[in-house]
Design a protein around this motif. Structure first.
Motif, mmCIF file in Angstrom:
data_model
loop_
_atom_site.group_PDB
_atom_site.id
_atom_site.type_symbol
_atom_site.label_atom_id
_atom_site.label_comp_id
_atom_site.label_asym_id
_atom_site.label_seq_id
_atom_site.Cartn_x
_atom_site.Cartn_y
_atom_site.Cartn_z
ATOM 1 N N ALA A 120 0.831 -1.209 0.000
ATOM 2 C CA ALA A 120 0.000 0.000 0.000
ATOM 3 C C ALA A 120 0.863 1.256 0.000
ATOM 4 O O ALA A 120 0.558 2.242 -0.695
ATOM 5 N N ASN A 121 1.954 1.239 0.755
ATOM 6 C CA ASN A 121 2.800 2.431 0.841
ATOM 7 C C ASN A 121 3.692 2.592 -0.379
ATOM 8 O O ASN A 121 4.000 3.723 -0.770
ATOM 9 N N VAL A 122 4.110 1.484 -0.997
ATOM 10 C CA VAL A 122 4.870 1.591 -2.242
ATOM 11 C C VAL A 122 4.016 2.229 -3.325
ATOM 12 O O VAL A 122 4.481 3.092 -4.086
ATOM 13 N N VAL A 123 2.752 1.822 -3.401
ATOM 14 C CA VAL A 123 1.824 2.456 -4.349
ATOM 15 C C VAL A 123 1.741 3.943 -4.063
ATOM 16 O O VAL A 123 1.796 4.786 -4.975
ATOM 17 N N GLY A 124 1.616 4.285 -2.787
ATOM 18 C CA GLY A 124 1.520 5.692 -2.421
ATOM 19 C C GLY A 124 2.748 6.494 -2.797
ATOM 20 O O GLY A 124 2.650 7.593 -3.351
ATOM 21 N N VAL A 125 3.922 5.952 -2.506
ATOM 22 C CA VAL A 125 5.160 6.657 -2.855
ATOM 23 C C VAL A 125 5.252 6.864 -4.358
ATOM 24 O O VAL A 125 5.623 7.950 -4.835
ATOM 25 N N PHE A 126 4.896 5.850 -5.134
ATOM 26 C CA PHE A 126 5.006 5.959 -6.584
ATOM 27 C C PHE A 126 4.093 7.037 -7.144
ATOM 28 O O PHE A 126 4.506 7.852 -7.978
ATOM 29 N N GLN A 160 -5.597 11.916 -1.392
ATOM 30 C CA GLN A 160 -5.915 12.318 -0.025
ATOM 31 C C GLN A 160 -5.941 11.120 0.911
ATOM 32 O O GLN A 160 -5.461 11.188 2.046
ATOM 33 N N MET A 161 -6.493 10.008 0.444
ATOM 34 C CA MET A 161 -6.559 8.806 1.276
ATOM 35 C C MET A 161 -5.165 8.341 1.681
ATOM 36 O O MET A 161 -4.920 7.999 2.844
ATOM 37 N N ILE A 162 -4.256 8.332 0.718
ATOM 38 C CA ILE A 162 -2.893 7.905 1.020
ATOM 39 C C ILE A 162 -2.221 8.885 1.987
ATOM 40 O O ILE A 162 -1.598 8.485 2.978
ATOM 41 N N ALA A 163 -2.359 10.182 1.726
ATOM 42 C CA ALA A 163 -1.669 11.188 2.534
ATOM 43 C C ALA A 163 -2.176 11.198 3.968
ATOM 44 O O ALA A 163 -1.381 11.272 4.920
ATOM 45 N N VAL A 164 -3.496 11.132 4.169
ATOM 46 C CA VAL A 164 -4.034 11.098 5.525
ATOM 47 C C VAL A 164 -3.648 9.779 6.197
ATOM 48 O O VAL A 164 -3.352 9.737 7.402
ATOM 49 N N GLY A 165 -3.641 8.688 5.426
ATOM 50 C CA GLY A 165 -3.180 7.420 5.977
ATOM 51 C C GLY A 165 -1.755 7.505 6.484
ATOM 52 O O GLY A 165 -1.420 6.943 7.543
ATOM 53 N N TRP A 166 -0.907 8.207 5.760
ATOM 54 C CA TRP A 166 0.478 8.368 6.207
ATOM 55 C C TRP A 166 0.563 9.161 7.502
ATOM 56 O O TRP A 166 1.432 8.898 8.340
ATOM 57 N N VAL A 167 -0.318 10.150 7.667
ATOM 58 C CA VAL A 167 -0.331 10.890 8.930
ATOM 59 C C VAL A 167 -0.622 9.941 10.086
ATOM 60 O O VAL A 167 0.036 9.982 11.132
ATOM 61 N N ALA A 215 2.723 19.370 1.704
ATOM 62 C CA ALA A 215 3.744 19.223 0.661
ATOM 63 C C ALA A 215 3.476 18.004 -0.206
ATOM 64 O O ALA A 215 3.695 18.028 -1.426
ATOM 65 N N VAL A 216 3.002 16.921 0.404
ATOM 66 C CA VAL A 216 2.731 15.699 -0.349
ATOM 67 C C VAL A 216 1.478 15.838 -1.199
ATOM 68 O O VAL A 216 1.472 15.492 -2.387
#
Length: 244
Positions: free
Chosen positions: A9-15, A127-134, A167-168
Motif C-alpha cells: 500500500a505504501n509503495v503504491v503511495g510513494v510511486f 488524499q486517502m494515502i496522505a491522511v493514511g500516512w499521517v 507538501a505531499v
C-alpha cells in the motif's frame, strides 16, 4: 497486520506522488481511477488482515466505523485554511493502535468523509494515502511512559505532519497546474531541478496555509490528546491492537 500488505500500500503511495522526480515518462499514464482501484484493493486486504487478528473482527470493524464516523463529523465544517479537526482522530488513534491501524483509519475515514462532503474526484485516492500516512506516522513516533513527554512528542509530530501533508498532497496537481513557469514541472529537467521547482512552488502557494493547520494540530493535541489517548490505550490493550 500483515507487513507485506502495509508495504505494498505504501509503495503504491510513494510511486503516485514521487513519479515527477523519478520516472517522468509515465506522466501520461498516471490516472486516478486505477490508483483508487489499486489502493482500495490494498485497503481491503489490510482490513481483512486486521479482522483476522485475535478473532476480534466485529470489534475492529466497529472501532474503525466509530472513529471513521468521528472523522466524517469533524470534516463536515470543512478546512479552516490548512486545518481540519479530523486530524486529531487520526493522530491519537494512530499513536495508540499502531502504524498499520493508523494508515487504515486515515484512508478509510477520508474516503467515508468524502462521500458526505462531496469530495469525490481525482484527488480522493491521493488524499486517502496522505491522511493514511499521517496516521501511520503517529504510530511510529516514540511513545514514552511519561504523559507530558508523550503528548509533547505527538504535538510536535502533528505540527510537522501538517507541513508534510500539505507538501505531499500538492504533488498530485503540481505537474499539471504550474505549467512551464519557473515553479513548474519540466519532463526533461531531471529530478533535482524539479524538486527545487516544487520546493519554490510549495513555499509560495502553501506554506502559510499549512502553518495554520500545524498550529491547529498542536492546539487540539494539547487540549484533547490526554483523555483520548487514555481511552484508546485501554481499548488497545483489551483488543490486542497495539502492534508495537
Amino acid at each position: 497486520m500483515k507487513p507485506w500488505l502495509f508495504v505494498i500500500a505504501n509503495v503504491v503511495g510513494v510511486f503516485v506522488f514521487a513519479w515527477p522526480f523519478i520516472v517522468p515518462a509515465v506522466a501520461p499514464h498516471i490516472d486516478a481511477p486505477w490508483i483508487l482501484g489499486v489502493l482500495m484493493l490494498c485497503l481491503g486486504a489490510l482490513l481483512f488482515a486486521e479482522l483476522e487478528r485475535a478473532g476480534l473482527g466485529p470489534k475492529i470493524v466497529a472501532l474503525i466505523a466509530v472513529l471513521g464516523s468521528a472523522m466524517v463529523a469533524l470534516r463536515l465544517p470543512g478546512y479552516v485554511a490548512g486545518f481540519s479537526a479530523m486530524f486529531i482522530v487520526v493522530l491519537v488513534a494512530g499513536n495508540s493502535f499502531g502504524p498499520g491501524f493508523g494508515f487504515l483509519l486515515g484512508a478509510v475515514g477520508t474516503f467515508a468523509s468524502a462521500l458526505f462532503v462531496g469530495g469525490l474526484g481525482p484527488w480522493l485516492p491521493f488524499q486517502m494515502i496522505a491522511v493514511g500516512w499521517v496516521g501511520a506516522g503517529a504510530g511510529i513516533v516514540p511513545r514514552p511512559s511519561s504523559w507530558p513527554r508523550r503528548i509533547a512528542i505527538l504535538a510536535a509530530y502533528g505540527f510537522v505532519a501538517a507541513f508534510l501533508f500539505g507538501a505531499v498532497i500538492n504533488l498530485y496537481f503540481w505537474p499539471f497546474l504550474a505549467g512551464s513557469s519557473r515553479l513548474g514541472w519540466h519532463a526533461g529537467a531531471g529530478g533535482l531541478v524539479n524538486l527545487r521547482h516544487y520546493a519554490a512552488f510549495y513555499a509560495v502557494t502553501s506554506l502559510g496555509w499549512d502553518a495554520i493547520g500545524a498550529i491547529g494540530n498542536v492546539v487540539l493535541v494539547l487540549l484533547l490528546a490526554r483523555p483520548l489517548l487514555g481511552a484508546f490505550d485501554r481499548a488497545a490493550r483489551r483488543m490486542n491492537l497495539d502492534v508495537r
